[in-house]
Design an enzyme around this catalytic site. Sequence first.
Site, mmCIF file in Angstrom:
data_model
loop_
_atom_site.group_PDB
_atom_site.id
_atom_site.type_symbol
_atom_site.label_atom_id
_atom_site.label_comp_id
_atom_site.label_asym_id
_atom_site.label_seq_id
_atom_site.Cartn_x
_atom_site.Cartn_y
_atom_site.Cartn_z
ATOM 1 N N HIS A 63 0.820 -1.210 0.000
ATOM 2 C CA HIS A 63 0.000 0.000 0.000
ATOM 3 C C HIS A 63 0.854 1.260 0.000
ATOM 4 O O HIS A 63 1.922 1.321 0.617
ATOM 5 C CB HIS A 63 -1.004 0.003 1.159
ATOM 6 N N ASP A 173 5.887 1.954 6.999
ATOM 7 C CA ASP A 173 4.663 1.217 6.708
ATOM 8 C C ASP A 173 3.865 2.037 5.695
ATOM 9 O O ASP A 173 3.239 3.015 6.073
ATOM 10 C CB ASP A 173 3.878 1.011 8.004
ATOM 11 N N GLU A 202 -5.217 1.868 2.606
ATOM 12 C CA GLU A 202 -5.094 0.715 3.500
ATOM 13 C C GLU A 202 -5.241 1.138 4.952
ATOM 14 O O GLU A 202 -5.828 0.414 5.775
ATOM 15 C CB GLU A 202 -3.738 0.030 3.276
ATOM 16 N N GLU A 203 -4.705 2.312 5.278
ATOM 17 C CA GLU A 203 -4.686 2.750 6.676
ATOM 18 C C GLU A 203 -6.068 3.135 7.209
ATOM 19 O O GLU A 203 -6.226 3.339 8.409
ATOM 20 C CB GLU A 203 -3.719 3.933 6.839
ATOM 21 N N HIS A 313 3.625 4.094 12.578
ATOM 22 C CA HIS A 313 2.627 5.181 12.504
ATOM 23 C C HIS A 313 3.079 6.432 13.259
ATOM 24 O O HIS A 313 2.251 7.194 13.750
ATOM 25 C CB HIS A 313 1.264 4.727 13.026
#
Length: 342
Positions: A63, A173, A202-203, A313
């Site tokens: 992603h 990520d 995606e998140e 994150h």
Amino acid sequence: MLNTVKTLCALPGVSSWEDRVRSYLKEACAPYVQGCRVDPMGNLILFKKGKKSTGSTLLLTAHMDEVGIIIKSVTPEGYLKFAPIGGVDRRVLIGKRFRVGPKEVPGVVGLKAYHMVSAEEEKKTPKLEDLYLDIGASSRQEALEKVALGDVGVFESDCLEFGSGMLKAKALDDRVGCAVLLKLIREEELPMDCTFAFTVQEEVGTRGAFGVGFSCAPQIALVVEGTCAADIPKVAPHRRVCALGKGPVIPMMDRGTLYDRELFELLRATAVENGIPWQCKEFVAGSNDASALQRSGAGVRVCALAAPVRYIHTPSSVACIRDLEDLYRLTVRFLAALAARY
């Protein structure tokens, strides 16, 4: 691959604003693929022929998006109030720098000074509504000349190699996964046909991957990801999930997916046969695009490979460079193992 990871991490790509990441990947991949399209959601979908003609049997995904914030109001004094996009822990926001909107306006998350808090306030984590973004504006009108409601903010952070082979950056990520797929497309003679999808959103609930599963209709999907590591002090051993420096993670399950057992075993056997270190998650946490792909169409057999990442994150996520290299090596070997079977 390290330089590619750094380049990708430096790009802004908050969920639904992945344009710059997609543009970079599309241009970088174009000379090496036989098919390229962007679907209505914004997913970048590519096809590259391999030695073995298998059509759309295999899908590899990573992603493009990262977590961030979205501006929802402006105070009369010119401060920006915001909401998180994706899983952002409010504890890491205080004092962090952001770039906001198309003009990349710099700002910093502010809060009442420590000297002004009460004894009771000192014991509590501030609520999200107590935080604001300071862009140096003196009024609401001045702020709105620089940003607009609905603009997104992305963490401002540099990429830094430090310690014994560690890398600090935002958006590891999943720009790590994007880098692996990009390197496969540009440098490898693939053993079988492969469809590649660089997915969006995606998140915020694996939204892009769901459409990819229907439009590509693969039989097998490999998700290449970054996953949370917690090899840090004061974390109980049974909750440490995975650790840096011990190789890529081969998950058997997470909060969204029970992975295909045969593919899991093939990944594990491939790692062992090629002397590539690997690990499983010791504590089930998180999820990824596999959960959406598995449920799409008539169903998809899914597996995943992930780089362990500390402080995921946040603007200061940390990965081990050797793990990234092993992640790529295992992906290459796994494709060869798949081609021998299918």
